[in-house]
Design a protein around this motif. Structure first.
Motif, PDB file in Angstrom:
ATOM      1  N   ALA A   1     -46.613 109.043  72.255  1.00 55.08           N
ATOM      2  CA  ALA A   1     -46.119 110.181  73.035  1.00 55.08           C
ATOM      3  C   ALA A   1     -45.242 109.752  74.218  1.00 55.08           C
ATOM      4  N   PHE A   2     -45.519 108.550  74.754  1.00 52.46           N
ATOM      5  CA  PHE A   2     -44.806 108.106  75.958  1.00 52.46           C
ATOM      6  C   PHE A   2     -43.954 106.864  75.694  1.00 52.46           C
ATOM      7  N   ASP A   3     -43.354 106.813  74.504  1.00 54.30           N
ATOM      8  CA  ASP A   3     -42.396 105.751  74.160  1.00 54.30           C
ATOM      9  C   ASP A   3     -42.961 104.357  74.377  1.00 54.30           C
ATOM     10  N   ASN A   4     -44.232 104.202  74.031  1.00 56.37           N
ATOM     11  CA  ASN A   4     -44.905 102.894  74.059  1.00 56.37           C
ATOM     12  C   ASN A   4     -44.933 102.251  75.441  1.00 56.37           C
TER      13      ASN A   4
ATOM     14  N   TYR B   1     -49.135  95.611  67.998  1.00 57.51           N
ATOM     15  CA  TYR B   1     -48.478  95.894  66.719  1.00 57.51           C
ATOM     16  C   TYR B   1     -46.960  95.886  66.848  1.00 57.51           C
ATOM     17  N   LEU B   2     -46.463  96.257  68.029  1.00 63.27           N
ATOM     18  CA  LEU B   2     -45.018  96.332  68.226  1.00 63.27           C
ATOM     19  C   LEU B   2     -44.341  94.973  68.149  1.00 63.27           C
TER      20      LEU B   2
ATOM     21  N   GLY C   1     -39.372 102.609  67.033  1.00 68.02           N
ATOM     22  CA  GLY C   1     -40.041 102.857  68.299  1.00 68.02           C
ATOM     23  C   GLY C   1     -39.516 102.002  69.448  1.00 68.02           C
ATOM     24  N   MET C   2     -39.665 102.518  70.649  1.00 69.39           N
ATOM     25  CA  MET C   2     -39.291 101.766  71.842  1.00 69.39           C
ATOM     26  C   MET C   2     -40.254 100.589  72.017  1.00 69.39           C
ATOM     27  N   ARG C   3     -39.750  99.494  72.611  1.00 66.39           N
ATOM     28  CA  ARG C   3     -40.559  98.301  72.837  1.00 66.39           C
ATOM     29  C   ARG C   3     -40.358  97.789  74.268  1.00 66.39           C
ATOM     30  N   PRO C   4     -40.692  98.611  75.255  1.00 62.56           N
ATOM     31  CA  PRO C   4     -40.384  98.228  76.638  1.00 62.56           C
ATOM     32  C   PRO C   4     -41.183  97.043  77.151  1.00 62.56           C
ATOM     33  N   TYR C   5     -42.359  96.769  76.548  1.00 58.43           N
ATOM     34  CA  TYR C   5     -43.187  95.663  77.041  1.00 58.43           C
ATOM     35  C   TYR C   5     -43.488  94.657  75.947  1.00 58.43           C
TER      36      TYR C   5
END
Length: 211
Positions: A47-50, A81-82, A91-95
């Motif tokens: 819901a919050f872009d990972n 998993y990202l 999906g976004m992968r900010p971290y």
């Protein structure tokens, strides 16, 4: 639905068994209920872009500690998993940082660090599959002994049995490390993984510890 309705309401609807039994004071901490909050942690990431820094405070808003802890579990396992190229490709992968989840674990509040450490070894092996010594080295970078141990244990439980299938001596060799205690934890967790079917359902009764 988060734009139209509160996260608290959505969580209660997602895991009604837990909230319906709370007023009666009955024991609702079943495996099914625990795994529901684990799933909510994954859902919050989606819901919050990972972004775990947005997701985790919603976990903290849950009324019971076991709900919060299983929610953290879902948040951090989703982040691990990202690191896999096969998971949520759009999906976004900010971290996601190289092959290491350690920067995230060191950046979150200390109360989350043990839960984050559970999946740092797994994140590493999603990138460096089969590099057991690299995984040990990654886990040793944590501060506390418990964090190091859970980092190794949670990673090898799945990855070593899945990697070696029925090569039992290969599994033993994979657990060899200069830290004898971590090696023993590795072996015991590999045994758990075998029993749970990570080496295949037909091998789940193999007496790894005895052999």
């Amino acid at each position: 639905n988060k734009e139209k309705r509160s996260i608290k309401t959505l969580t209660q609807e997602a895991c009604p068994q837990a909230f319906e039994s709370m007023p009666a004071g009955s024991n609702h901490q079943t495996v099914e209920v625990e795994q529901c909050f684990h799933a909510v942690g994954h859902a919050l990431m989606f819901a919050f872009d990972n972004d775990p820094f947005i997701a985790l405070p919603y976990c903290d808003d849950m009324p019971e500690i076991f709900m919060q802890k299983w929610c953290y579990f879902g948040v951090f396992i989703e982040n691990s998993y990202l690191y896999s190229n096969f998971h949520n490709r759009e999906g976004m992968r900010p971290y996601v940082t190289g092959n290491s989840m350690l920067p995230l674990c060191m950046k979150v509040e200390e109360k989350y660090r043990f839960d984050c450490a559970k999946f740092a070894g797994r994140a590493y092996l999603h990138v460096e599959d089969g590099n057991w010594q690299g995984m040990f080295a990654e886990c040793k970078r944590f501060v506390t002994r418990k964090e190091k141990e859970v980092c190794v244990g949670q990673a090898v439980r799945l990855f070593i049995p899945m990697f070696y299938k029925t090569d039992w001596s290969g599994m033993v060799a994979a657990c060899a490390d200069t830290d004898a205690k971590l090696s023993k934890i590795c072996l015991s967790e590999v045994a758990v993984g075998i029993r749970q079917g990570a080496a295949g359902a037909l091998n789940s009764n193999y007496p790894f510890c005895e052999k």
